[in-house]
Scaffold this active site. Structure first.
Site, PDB file in Angstrom:
ATOM      1  N   SER A 217    -111.080   9.048  -3.793  1.00  0.00           N
ATOM      2  CA  SER A 217    -111.837   9.065  -2.545  1.00  0.00           C
ATOM      3  C   SER A 217    -111.398   7.906  -1.676  1.00  0.00           C
ATOM      4  CB  SER A 217    -113.348   8.966  -2.809  1.00  0.00           C
ATOM      5  OG  SER A 217    -113.826  10.109  -3.482  1.00  0.00           O
TER       6      SER A 217
ATOM      7  N   SER B 208    -111.248  14.662  -3.780  1.00  0.00           N
ATOM      8  CA  SER B 208    -111.266  13.445  -2.979  1.00  0.00           C
ATOM      9  C   SER B 208    -112.380  13.507  -1.948  1.00  0.00           C
ATOM     10  CB  SER B 208    -109.917  13.269  -2.259  1.00  0.00           C
ATOM     11  OG  SER B 208    -109.915  12.098  -1.474  1.00  0.00           O
TER      12      SER B 208
ATOM     13  N   ASP C  24    -113.497  12.060   1.506  1.00  0.00           N
ATOM     14  CA  ASP C  24    -112.809  11.399   2.620  1.00  0.00           C
ATOM     15  C   ASP C  24    -113.802  11.205   3.764  1.00  0.00           C
ATOM     16  OD1 ASP C  24    -110.286  11.887   1.156  1.00  0.00           O
ATOM     17  OD2 ASP C  24    -110.651  13.960   1.752  1.00  0.00           O
TER      18      ASP C  24
END
Length: 356
Positions: A232, A270, A272
């Site tokens: 992340s 991830s 973001d």
């Protein structure tokens, strides 16, 4: 001292950085960090960003949020989007420390505002469990309070510090990074600063140079390995431009262009996130002199460019300033180690004829 991007001759973008090349080049912004290294397993910490040194609950700043992939635990996100403002500092920690950090931010805010009955604590995270014994939950409320109270407007420590102590980016040691850009007077003369907690992956680019591929470490290299893509990233953008929350959300979205320039994979695992806020006194809520006019849409593009450039360079600084970190897995007893990127190998890659 490990170098920053500009020490290696990298100059992402077109605008010049501020004197510190940090988010604290935006006047009034404070950053505080606490690093927690204990025993063989705890490798984590706290990074706090305060938009100004006053009472933020009483003098809120407009803010906007952008999310590309919402695989994360960003506390306070929905109210931030709904009202378009920050009433607490932004605190960055690891995934399992969000709850404790929220409690600490609430305590910190209530102590300064005896009339408050609700606090929207904004706490972001990335998962540092590859190096940190995340289940031990080594971050305490006191660590958060120390970061908040110790925040200053000077140079910002980068690399394996604060909330970046245990993070990994592009297969190398990630961490905290920061950068800034100054717009010329003809474009408003404003400052845009960025701070990142890098813990994501892809195929690393450094100012367009495919360093990750050159050094043989990148996502999908073997068409099966996802290890260097998931993770992340938290991005905080500050500016002194008098922007509305709507235009701050637009500015936050441009942070993703900066991440893309570093080779981000934006993978399924991830998270973001980017939060942007304005420190301009005229747009504080309530503002002493009344709200000033919002900076016009047709003059936003230079700010967009500055945000992307600052985020790109902040990521590079997070990698270059990071140091190798070792720990031991409490479940298996195995030693864990993530190497910092090899500076001499990067220098050699940047000198190669195919580096462009």
């Amino acid at each position: 001292m490990r170098p920053r991007a500009r020490d290696l001759g990298l100059r992402p973008g077109q605008f010049a950085p501020g004197p510190l090349n940090a988010i604290t080049d935006v006047a009034g912004v404070l950053v505080g960090q606490e690093t927690r290294i204990a025993g063989e397993g705890t490798r984590t910490g706290v990074t706090a960003v305060r938009p100004h040194s006053g009472n933020l609950f009483a003098e809120r700043v407009p803010a906007g949020l952008a999310v590309i992939n919402g695989f994360g635990k960003l506390a306070g996100a929905t109210q931030l989007q709904e009202l378009g403002e920050l009433e607490s500092p932004i605190v960055l920690v690891n995934t399992l420390a969000v709850g404790r950090a929220v409690e600490a931010v609430v305590d910190w805010t209530l102590a300064r505002n005896p009339e408050a009955r609700s606090v929207n604590a904004v706490v972001g995270e990335t998962n540092d469990g590859r190096l940190n014994d995340i289940r031990a939950r080594g971050i305490t409320s006191q660590d958060v309070l120390l970061a908040l109270d110790g925040a200053t407007d000077g140079p910002v420590a980068e690399g394996s510090v604060g909330a970046g102590t245990g993070t990994v980016a592009f297969g190398w040691k990630g961490g905290i990074g920061t950068s800034s850009r100054l717009l010329p007077a003809a474009l408003g003369g404003f400052t845009v600063g960025a701070l990142v907690q890098s813990n994501y992956g892809g195929a690393l680019l450094m100012d367009g140079v495919p360093v990750g591929r050159m050094l043989g470490r990148f996502y999908l290299r073997e068409h099966a390995d996802k290890g260097d893509a998931d993770g992340s990233v938290m991005v905080v953008i500050a500016t002194d431009a008098p922007l509305s929350d709507r235009n701050l959300a637009r500015l936050a979205l441009r942070a993703m262009a900066g991440l893309a320039r570093t080779g981000a994979a934006f993978s399924d695992g991830s998270g973001d996130y980017a939060i942007a806020f304005s420190t301009h006194p005229g747009v504080r809520r309530p503002a002493a002199g009344g709200m000033v006019a919002d900076w016009p849409n047709e003059r936003m593009s230079p700010l967009f460019v500055a945000a992307a450039e600052a985020v790109e360079e902040a990521v590079l600084n997070s990698l270059l300033r990071a140091t190798t970190v070792e720990s031991r897995d409490p479940a298996t007893g195995r030693k864990r180690r993530v190497e910092a990127i090899d500076i001499e190998a990067v220098r050699a890659a940047l000198r190669r004829p195919d580096a462009g």
